[in-house]
Design a protein around this motif. Structure first.
Motif, PDB file in Angstrom:
ATOM      1  N   ARG A  50       0.828  -1.214   0.000  1.00 26.38           N
ATOM      2  CA  ARG A  50       0.000   0.000   0.000  1.00 26.38           C
ATOM      3  C   ARG A  50       0.860   1.261   0.000  1.00 26.38           C
ATOM      4  O   ARG A  50       0.581   2.211  -0.727  1.00 26.38           O
ATOM      5  N   TYR A  51       1.917   1.282   0.813  1.00 27.10           N
ATOM      6  CA  TYR A  51       2.773   2.466   0.919  1.00 27.10           C
ATOM      7  C   TYR A  51       3.564   2.738  -0.357  1.00 27.10           C
ATOM      8  O   TYR A  51       3.939   3.874  -0.613  1.00 27.10           O
ATOM      9  N   THR A  52       3.852   1.693  -1.122  1.00 27.06           N
ATOM     10  CA  THR A  52       4.722   1.860  -2.292  1.00 27.06           C
ATOM     11  C   THR A  52       3.993   1.808  -3.622  1.00 27.06           C
ATOM     12  O   THR A  52       4.607   2.045  -4.665  1.00 27.06           O
ATOM     13  N   ARG A  53       2.716   1.518  -3.614  1.00 32.59           N
ATOM     14  CA  ARG A  53       1.949   1.417  -4.859  1.00 32.59           C
ATOM     15  C   ARG A  53       2.058   2.734  -5.644  1.00 32.59           C
ATOM     16  O   ARG A  53       1.821   3.805  -5.116  1.00 32.59           O
ATOM     17  N   GLY A  54       2.468   2.633  -6.871  1.00 31.07           N
ATOM     18  CA  GLY A  54       2.550   3.793  -7.743  1.00 31.07           C
ATOM     19  C   GLY A  54       3.798   4.647  -7.572  1.00 31.07           C
ATOM     20  O   GLY A  54       3.959   5.642  -8.277  1.00 31.07           O
ATOM     21  N   LEU A  55       4.672   4.280  -6.652  1.00 31.54           N
ATOM     22  CA  LEU A  55       5.901   5.058  -6.446  1.00 31.54           C
ATOM     23  C   LEU A  55       7.005   4.570  -7.367  1.00 31.54           C
ATOM     24  O   LEU A  55       7.163   3.367  -7.568  1.00 31.54           O
ATOM     25  N   ASP A  56       7.777   5.501  -7.877  1.00 32.37           N
ATOM     26  CA  ASP A  56       8.985   5.092  -8.581  1.00 32.37           C
ATOM     27  C   ASP A  56      10.142   5.123  -7.580  1.00 32.37           C
ATOM     28  O   ASP A  56       9.998   5.590  -6.444  1.00 32.37           O
ATOM     29  N   ALA A  57      11.276   4.601  -7.974  1.00 30.88           N
ATOM     30  CA  ALA A  57      12.430   4.478  -7.068  1.00 30.88           C
ATOM     31  C   ALA A  57      12.903   5.838  -6.563  1.00 30.88           C
ATOM     32  O   ALA A  57      13.277   5.976  -5.391  1.00 30.88           O
ATOM     33  N   ASP A  58      12.884   6.857  -7.404  1.00 32.03           N
ATOM     34  CA  ASP A  58      13.338   8.183  -6.988  1.00 32.03           C
ATOM     35  C   ASP A  58      12.433   8.775  -5.912  1.00 32.03           C
ATOM     36  O   ASP A  58      12.913   9.343  -4.931  1.00 32.03           O
ATOM     37  N   THR A  59      11.144   8.648  -6.096  1.00 31.52           N
ATOM     38  CA  THR A  59      10.201   9.166  -5.101  1.00 31.52           C
ATOM     39  C   THR A  59      10.375   8.427  -3.782  1.00 31.52           C
ATOM     40  O   THR A  59      10.398   9.039  -2.714  1.00 31.52           O
ATOM     41  N   PHE A  60      10.495   7.122  -3.862  1.00 29.55           N
ATOM     42  CA  PHE A  60      10.713   6.325  -2.655  1.00 29.55           C
ATOM     43  C   PHE A  60      11.985   6.763  -1.942  1.00 29.55           C
ATOM     44  O   PHE A  60      11.993   6.956  -0.730  1.00 29.55           O
ATOM     45  N   ALA A  61      13.050   6.956  -2.690  1.00 28.58           N
ATOM     46  CA  ALA A  61      14.342   7.328  -2.100  1.00 28.58           C
ATOM     47  C   ALA A  61      14.290   8.701  -1.434  1.00 28.58           C
ATOM     48  O   ALA A  61      14.976   8.937  -0.436  1.00 28.58           O
ATOM     49  N   ARG A  62      13.488   9.611  -1.958  1.00 25.45           N
ATOM     50  CA  ARG A  62      13.422  10.973  -1.413  1.00 25.45           C
ATOM     51  C   ARG A  62      12.479  11.119  -0.225  1.00 25.45           C
ATOM     52  O   ARG A  62      12.568  12.083   0.520  1.00 25.45           O
ATOM     53  N   ASP A  63      11.554  10.191  -0.056  1.00 20.60           N
ATOM     54  CA  ASP A  63      10.540  10.325   0.990  1.00 20.60           C
ATOM     55  C   ASP A  63      10.939   9.534   2.233  1.00 20.60           C
ATOM     56  O   ASP A  63      10.737   8.324   2.305  1.00 20.60           O
ATOM     57  N   ASP A  64      11.484  10.241   3.218  1.00 19.21           N
ATOM     58  CA  ASP A  64      11.963   9.589   4.445  1.00 19.21           C
ATOM     59  C   ASP A  64      10.859   8.842   5.180  1.00 19.21           C
ATOM     60  O   ASP A  64      11.088   7.743   5.704  1.00 19.21           O
ATOM     61  N   MET A  65       9.662   9.422   5.247  1.00 18.04           N
ATOM     62  CA  MET A  65       8.584   8.770   5.997  1.00 18.04           C
ATOM     63  C   MET A  65       8.161   7.451   5.349  1.00 18.04           C
ATOM     64  O   MET A  65       7.978   6.451   6.050  1.00 18.04           O
ATOM     65  N   ILE A  66       8.002   7.452   4.053  1.00 23.83           N
ATOM     66  CA  ILE A  66       7.618   6.208   3.376  1.00 23.83           C
ATOM     67  C   ILE A  66       8.725   5.176   3.513  1.00 23.83           C
ATOM     68  O   ILE A  66       8.469   4.011   3.842  1.00 23.83           O
ATOM     69  N   ARG A  67       9.963   5.602   3.290  1.00 22.30           N
ATOM     70  CA  ARG A  67      11.087   4.674   3.392  1.00 22.30           C
ATOM     71  C   ARG A  67      11.178   4.085   4.799  1.00 22.30           C
ATOM     72  O   ARG A  67      11.337   2.873   4.972  1.00 22.30           O
ATOM     73  N   ASP A  68      11.030   4.923   5.832  1.00 23.65           N
ATOM     74  CA  ASP A  68      11.080   4.431   7.210  1.00 23.65           C
ATOM     75  C   ASP A  68       9.926   3.471   7.508  1.00 23.65           C
ATOM     76  O   ASP A  68      10.113   2.449   8.172  1.00 23.65           O
ATOM     77  N   ALA A  69       8.736   3.790   7.003  1.00 28.27           N
ATOM     78  CA  ALA A  69       7.581   2.916   7.234  1.00 28.27           C
ATOM     79  C   ALA A  69       7.774   1.562   6.563  1.00 28.27           C
ATOM     80  O   ALA A  69       7.470   0.518   7.145  1.00 28.27           O
ATOM     81  N   VAL A  70       8.287   1.577   5.338  1.00 31.19           N
ATOM     82  CA  VAL A  70       8.529   0.330   4.621  1.00 31.19           C
ATOM     83  C   VAL A  70       9.595  -0.494   5.343  1.00 31.19           C
ATOM     84  O   VAL A  70       9.418  -1.700   5.568  1.00 31.19           O
ATOM     85  N   LEU A  71      10.680   0.144   5.739  1.00 30.29           N
ATOM     86  CA  LEU A  71      11.744  -0.586   6.440  1.00 30.29           C
ATOM     87  C   LEU A  71      11.245  -1.174   7.753  1.00 30.29           C
ATOM     88  O   LEU A  71      11.585  -2.306   8.101  1.00 30.29           O
ATOM     89  N   ARG A  72      10.435  -0.432   8.480  1.00 30.91           N
ATOM     90  CA  ARG A  72       9.886  -0.951   9.734  1.00 30.91           C
ATOM     91  C   ARG A  72       9.029  -2.187   9.483  1.00 30.91           C
ATOM     92  O   ARG A  72       9.109  -3.175  10.213  1.00 30.91           O
ATOM     93  N   ASN A  73       8.209  -2.154   8.452  1.00 25.95           N
ATOM     94  CA  ASN A  73       7.368  -3.313   8.158  1.00 25.95           C
ATOM     95  C   ASN A  73       8.183  -4.497   7.659  1.00 25.95           C
ATOM     96  O   ASN A  73       7.832  -5.644   7.933  1.00 25.95           O
ATOM     97  N   LEU A  74       9.269  -4.239   6.960  1.00 26.88           N
ATOM     98  CA  LEU A  74      10.169  -5.337   6.587  1.00 26.88           C
ATOM     99  C   LEU A  74      10.805  -5.954   7.826  1.00 26.88           C
ATOM    100  O   LEU A  74      11.001  -7.176   7.896  1.00 26.88           O
ATOM    101  N   GLU A  75      11.103  -5.139   8.837  1.00 26.93           N
ATOM    102  CA  GLU A  75      11.614  -5.664  10.105  1.00 26.93           C
ATOM    103  C   GLU A  75      10.576  -6.557  10.776  1.00 26.93           C
ATOM    104  O   GLU A  75      10.920  -7.614  11.318  1.00 26.93           O
ATOM    105  N   VAL A  76       9.320  -6.132  10.769  1.00 27.28           N
ATOM    106  CA  VAL A  76       8.238  -6.940  11.350  1.00 27.28           C
ATOM    107  C   VAL A  76       8.165  -8.297  10.652  1.00 27.28           C
ATOM    108  O   VAL A  76       8.073  -9.341  11.309  1.00 27.28           O
ATOM    109  N   ILE A  77       8.224  -8.287   9.331  1.00 24.14           N
ATOM    110  CA  ILE A  77       8.198  -9.536   8.568  1.00 24.14           C
ATOM    111  C   ILE A  77       9.386 -10.412   8.956  1.00 24.14           C
ATOM    112  O   ILE A  77       9.238 -11.617   9.200  1.00 24.14           O
ATOM    113  N   GLY A  78      10.559  -9.825   9.014  1.00 18.99           N
ATOM    114  CA  GLY A  78      11.761 -10.589   9.368  1.00 18.99           C
ATOM    115  C   GLY A  78      11.703 -11.176  10.763  1.00 18.99           C
ATOM    116  O   GLY A  78      12.077 -12.335  10.976  1.00 18.99           O
TER     117      GLY A  78
END
Length: 82
Positions: free
Chosen positions: A24-52
């Motif tokens: 949901r957080y990354t739908r429609g995002l390109d790599a540049d937008t993802f890289a520039r958005d600290d909040m989205i990147r942090d949210a995605v990384l946190r959820n990857l930690e939960v999965i791990g």
């Protein structure tokens, strides 16, 4: 579906919810937008930690992020022998 202990079912639910959030957080995002958005990147990384963390609890089964995403999107299931 194979038998899952109550404890493992809770971990599984955590993994599914976290993977759905990542999608949901990354739908429609390109790599540049993802890289520039600290909040989205942090949210995605946190959820990857939960999965791990949840996947670590399941001995004998190799979970990958791709596996969890496929299952959460309905492209695969626990019954498929992954």
């Amino acid at each position: 579906m194979p038998y899952l202990s109550r404890e493992w079912q809770l971990y599984w639910e955590d993994m599914l919810e976290a993977s759905r959030r990542v999608v949901r957080y990354t739908r429609g995002l390109d790599a540049d937008t993802f890289a520039r958005d600290d909040m989205i990147r942090d949210a995605v990384l946190r959820n990857l930690e939960v999965i791990g963390e949840a996947a670590k609890r399941r001995n004998g089964f190799q979970w990958t992020f791709a596996t969890v995403i496929q299952i959460s999107n309905g492209a695969a299931s626990l019954d498929s022998g992954m």
